[in-house]
Design an enzyme around this catalytic site. Structure first.
Site, PDB file in Angstrom:
ATOM      1  N   LYS A 225       0.886  -1.202  -0.066  1.00  0.00           N
ATOM      2  CA  LYS A 225      -0.003   0.017  -0.114  1.00  0.00           C
ATOM      3  C   LYS A 225       0.852   1.271  -0.010  1.00  0.00           C
ATOM      4  O   LYS A 225       1.976   1.229   0.112  1.00  0.00           O
ATOM      5  CB  LYS A 225      -1.075  -0.105   1.281  1.00  0.00           C
ATOM      6  CG  LYS A 225      -2.184  -0.930   0.882  1.00  0.00           C
ATOM      7  CD  LYS A 225      -3.188  -0.699   2.204  1.00  0.00           C
ATOM      8  CE  LYS A 225      -4.525  -1.662   1.699  1.00  0.00           C
ATOM      9  NZ  LYS A 225      -5.359  -1.857   2.769  1.00  0.00           N
ATOM     10  N   ARG A 259      -3.808  -9.826   5.308  1.00  0.00           N
ATOM     11  CA  ARG A 259      -4.392  -9.936   4.044  1.00  0.00           C
ATOM     12  C   ARG A 259      -3.200  -9.510   2.986  1.00  0.00           C
ATOM     13  O   ARG A 259      -2.784  -8.175   3.184  1.00  0.00           O
ATOM     14  CB  ARG A 259      -5.618  -9.028   3.848  1.00  0.00           C
ATOM     15  CG  ARG A 259      -6.121  -9.164   2.611  1.00  0.00           C
ATOM     16  CD  ARG A 259      -7.275  -8.180   2.404  1.00  0.00           C
ATOM     17  NE  ARG A 259      -8.330  -8.445   1.324  1.00  0.00           N
ATOM     18  CZ  ARG A 259      -7.820  -7.478   0.332  1.00  0.00           C
ATOM     19  NH1 ARG A 259      -6.760  -6.520   0.288  1.00  0.00           N
ATOM     20  NH2 ARG A 259      -8.591  -7.664  -0.897  1.00  0.00           N
TER      21      ARG A 259
END
Length: 284
Positions: A225, A259
């Protein structure tokens, strides 16, 4: 060690050792190009990779939630998901599948028609008021994430008086609402990268242990991210090392589910942290 479990279609999945959830994106526009899978061969190869590298849950998404992502109609989202779910059911019927959707109808179809085991909702029921009731009726574990606004507007909503307090209150009120509806398995996802600045994401990581007060499974999704590449430089493609560092910190601070795009690296992080904790008990 956590004694948390998830009820997966009547079988308990233990979270005493953290589990890794592999991302299967059936979207043309996910932020990390390496994760976009659209052909049958691509999807099958990705499923195989997740499972062979030690992923215990496959999280499948048909709606990209990156900032400024295109709006996708419910029909289009369901069509993308159904395409992949048919492949999963035909070749990997034993796989534990979660579906990443904030739409109650899509969630219901995925569970009822394709046997999906877990619903992963980035909006915590905010974007579809029918979601909580639907999850209660389906009797499946529910991953509830913290976000403000929508994927299109979330980065305009990063002003907090006290971010941690606000996230805690958000979860407290929603957990209560879900409990009153009879939802047993609730997983909290603090929502790294969603309506949070780079600095706020690092504050959140630093204070992750505070979510222990809920005594609920904690999911962390920081894989590749912008909190990594905006800080270190580069792109999502360059962000595996930063991802592993943060996943390791998340595990130390109480994460039960990671995740990720890169399953093997995350599984190795889990093994090493678990080993350290075991040694700590053996040789106090």
């Amino acid at each position: 060690m956590s004694d948390k479990t998830l009820n997966i279609k009547g079988t308990l999945m233990s979270l005493s050792t953290p589990v890794v959830m592999g991302i299967l994106n059936v979207t043309p526009d996910s932020f990390y190009a390496g994760s976009r899978k659209q052909t049958e061969a691509d999807i099958e190869e990705r499923i195989q990779a997740i499972l062979s590298e030690g992923g215990q849950i496959i999280d499948i998404g048909g709606y990209s939630s990156r900032p400024d992502a295109e709006e996708v109609s419910p029909e289009e989202e369901m069509e993308r998901l159904a395409f992949a779910l048919k492949i999963l059911n035909a070749h990997y019927p034993e796989a534990v599948v979660s579906v990443d959707t904030f739409r109650a109808d899509v969630a219901r179809k995925c569970v009822e028609d394709y046997g999906v085991a877990i619903i992963n909702d980035i909006s915590g029921g905010e974007l579809d008021p029918a979601m909580f009731g639907t999850v209660a009726g389906l009797n499946v574990p529910y991953i509830m994430m913290h976000m403000r606004g929508t994927p299109q507007t979330m980065q305009q909503h990063t002003g907090y008086m006290d971010m941690m307090e606000e996230i805690m209150l958000y979860f407290a009120s929603k957990v209560r609402e879900l409990r009153l509806l009879g939802v047993n398995d609730i997983i909290l996802d603090p929502g790294f990268g969603f309506s949070k600045t780079v600095d706020q994401n690092y504050l959140l990581m630093n204070r992750l242990q505070e979510f222990g007060v809920f005594d609920l499974p904690l999911l962390v999704g920081i894989s590749r991210k912008s909190m990594i590449y905006r800080f270190l430089g580069g792109t999502p493609a360059d962000s595996l090392n930063g991802t592993t560092v943060l996943n390791t910190l998340a595990l130390i601070n109480g994460a039960d589910i990671l995740r990720v795009h890169d399953v093997k690296a995350a599984v190795e992080a889990v093994k090493i942290i678990t080993k350290l904790k075991v040694e700590d008990h053996v040789h106090p």
